[in-house]
Design an enzyme around this catalytic site. Structure first.
Site, PDB file in Angstrom:
ATOM      1  CG  MET A  99      -5.546  38.381 -25.337  1.00  0.00           C
ATOM      2  SD  MET A  99      -6.269  36.609 -25.427  1.00  0.00           S
ATOM      3  CE  MET A  99      -7.050  36.475 -23.767  1.00  0.00           C
ATOM      4  CG  ASP A 218       3.523  27.534 -12.615  1.00  0.00           C
ATOM      5  OD1 ASP A 218       3.687  27.934 -11.629  1.00  0.00           O
ATOM      6  OD2 ASP A 218       3.839  28.094 -13.941  1.00  0.00           O
TER       7      ASP A 218
END
Length: 432
Positions: A99, A218
Site C-alpha cells: 500500500m 504531524d
C-alpha cells in the site's frame, strides 16, 4: 503484476506540490477490471466499492500454502522487510498488496485469516531507532484505543508483533487519504460543506488527543484517511461550458465524509521535550521555525493550513526553506510579532535584519523564490477565490487558527464552537 485501482482516479497528473521526500500513501486496494461495477446513485454515476480482496485473492494466489512460513530472506540494504505477494506474516496474515512506503518502513494490505478482515500492516525497518519509535507509537495507539469509544476518531490498532526483527503493527483497513483524493482528482478542491464536515471531525480528533495530553505534531492531508473508498462523480461547474466527452470536467466527491487520523509515530506527551523541529514543512507552525519551543497550538496551526488546502486544492505554503516560508507567512497573514522575532533562537535570528525585519526579499535565494512569495494573496482574498457561501465565517476561523502567537491561537474545542461549524446553514447533499 499489473493491477487497477478500486474506484481509481486519473493517474496522469504528477504531484504539483513540492515535497521534502515521498510520503506514505494509504491507497485503495487493487482489483481486476471486471470487479469495478458502475451503478446509478441519486441520478449521478456512482462508483461502487469493489468485491472484497478476500473474495478475489484466490484468483491471484491460487496454490500458495495458506499458513506456511516464507523462506528466510535478508532485509534490503535499508533494513526493509523483503516479501512476496501471497506469503503469510506470523502464520496469520496473508500479504495481498503493498500500500505504501516511508522512512519508517512499508505498509502492506493483508487478509487476517482469523477474523476474515482486511487489515493494513505497518512493517517497521529492522533498525534500532525505528524499532524504538514503533514501540512508542504502539503505546500511543493503545492509549488512544482505550479512550476512543466506538473508534471514530483515530485509526484502530488490531494487533502488533515482532517478526524477524521487524515490529509489525496491524491496523484496520481504511480508504485513501485526503491528499491522495485531491491528487487523483486533479487537485480539484472539496465543496465548502464537505470541508466543514472534515474540519469538524479533524478538530474533534485533535481535541480528543489534547484531552489525553497528546500532541500529534504531524497533521497533514496525508495523515487523514477517509473511512470508505466510495465516491460519486459530479459535474465540475467551473467547466460546464466546455466539452465533457472524456470526463475531464467532472470531479469526484467522497460518498461518505467520515475520516480518521493516522500516523502517531511523531506523537508526543505533554511532559516530553518540545525543543526539536516537528511537523512536515508545509504545515509547520512559526514557533517551530523560530526555535521558540512548541506545544498543543502547533497542531492547530496545521489544522488551519489543512482547511485552506481542502478549499483551494493546493498547499498554502509550498516551500522547503525557512526564510521563504516566513516570507510567505508574512505575505498571507501580515508581519510577525516583534516579541516572537526577538526571542528567535540562534539558528533563526539570521533570517532577520538587525533582529527586527525579515530579511526579505534581500535574502531570497532566487528570483523564482521571490515570485513564489509575491504571487500569494492575502488570506481573505485567497479564501474568497475558492469559497462562495460561508467565506466570512471561514476567514474568521482561519484567522484564529493561524495566529502567530501560540498563546493567542484558537484551541481545538474553542474552534468547534465557532460559527463556521455552529451557524445554521443549509447543507449540501454531499456533506454527509
Amino acid at each position: 503484476m499489473g493491477t487497477e485501482w478500486i474506484n481509481g482516479f486519473p493517474q496522469s497528473n504528477m504531484d504539483k506540490r513540492p515535497r521534502k521526500r515521498p510520503r506514505l500513501t494509504w491507497d485503495m486496494p487493487p482489483v481486476p477490471p471486471s470487479k469495478v461495477l458502475p451503478a446509478i446513485y441519486c441520478g449521478q454515476e456512482y462508483v461502487t466499492g469493489a468485491v472484497s480482496s478476500y473474495a478475489y485473492s484466490s484468483l491471484y494466489y491460487k496454490g500458495m500454502p495458506r499458513n506456511g512460513s516464507p523462506p528466510w530472506r535478508n532485509d534490503d540494504k535499508d533494513g526493509h522487510y523483503v516479501f512476496a505477494i501471497g506469503e503469510t506474516l506470523n502464520r496469520r496474515y496473508r500479504i495481498l498488496n503493498k500500500m505504501g512506503e516511508g522512512t519508517f518502513g512499508q505498509v502492506l494490505e493483508c487478509l487476517d485469516y482469523e477474523t476474515k478482515e482486511l487489515v493494513a500492516i505497518k512493517i517497521v525497518r529492522s533498525i534500532h531507532k525505528y524499532r524504538e519509535a514503533a514501540m512508542i507509537e504502539i503505546d500511543v495507539l493503545q492509549r488512544l484505543a482505550k479512550h476512543d469509544v466506538g473508534g471514530r476518531r483515530c485509526v484502530q490498532i488490531r494487533n502488533w508483533f515482532d517478526y524477524r526483527n521487524h515490529i509489525c503493527i496491524v491496523f484496520e483497513k481504511l480508504g485513501p487519504s485526503l491528499y491522495d483524493f485531491l491528487r487523483k482528482n486533479s487537485y480539484r478542491s472539496f465543496p465548502i460543506d464537505l470541508v466543514r464536515e472534515f474540519g469538524r471531525q479533524l478538530l474533534e480528533s485533535v481535541a480528543f488527543m489534547h484531552d489525553l495530553r497528546l500532541i500529534h505534531t504531524d497533521l497533514k492531508p496525508e495523515n487523514i484517511l477517509l473511512v470508505s473508498s466510495d465516491y460519486v462523480k459530479v459535474p465540475d461547474y467551473k467547466f460546464l461550458a466546455r466539452p465533457t466527452k472524456d470526463g475531464t470536467y467532472f470531479k469526484n466527491l467522497p460518498k461518505c465524509s467520515a475520516i480518521k487520523l493516522i500516523d502517531f509515530g511523531s506523537t508526543t506527551f505533554e511532559h516530553q521535550d518540545h525543543s526539536y523541529v516537528v511537523s512536515t514543512r508545509h504545515y509547520r507552525a512559526p514557533e517551530v521555525i523560530l526555535g521558540l519551543g512548541w506545544n498543543y497550538p502547533c497542531d492547530l496551526w496545521s489544522v488551519g493550513c489543512i482547511l485552506v488546502e481542502l478549499c483551494s486544492g493546493e498547499a498554502l505554503f509550498q516551500t522547503h526553506e525557512n526564510l521563504e516560508h516566513l516570507a510567505m507567512m508574512e505575505r498571507v497573514l501580515g508581519p510577525l510579532p516583534h516579541h516572537m522575532v526577538a526571542r528567535a533562537n540562534h539558528h533563526a535570528e539570521k533570517y532577520f535584519r538587525r533582529g527586527a525585519r525579515l530579511d526579505w526579499p534581500e535574502g531570497a535565494t532566487s528570483r523564482d523564490s521571490m515570485r513564489a512569495v509575491w504571487k500569494l494573496p492575502r488570506l481573505q482574498n485567497l479564501v474568497m477565490q475558492h469559497v462562495d457561501h460561508s467565506a466570512g465565517d471561514l476567514i474568521d476561523l482561519l484567522q484564529g487558527l493561524l495566529r502567530y502567537d501560540p498563546a493567542e491561537r484558537m484551541k481545538a474545542r474553542e474552534a468547534l464552537r465557532h460559527p463556521f461549524f455552529t451557524r445554521d446553514l443549509r447543507r449540501c447533499g454531499n456533506s454527509s
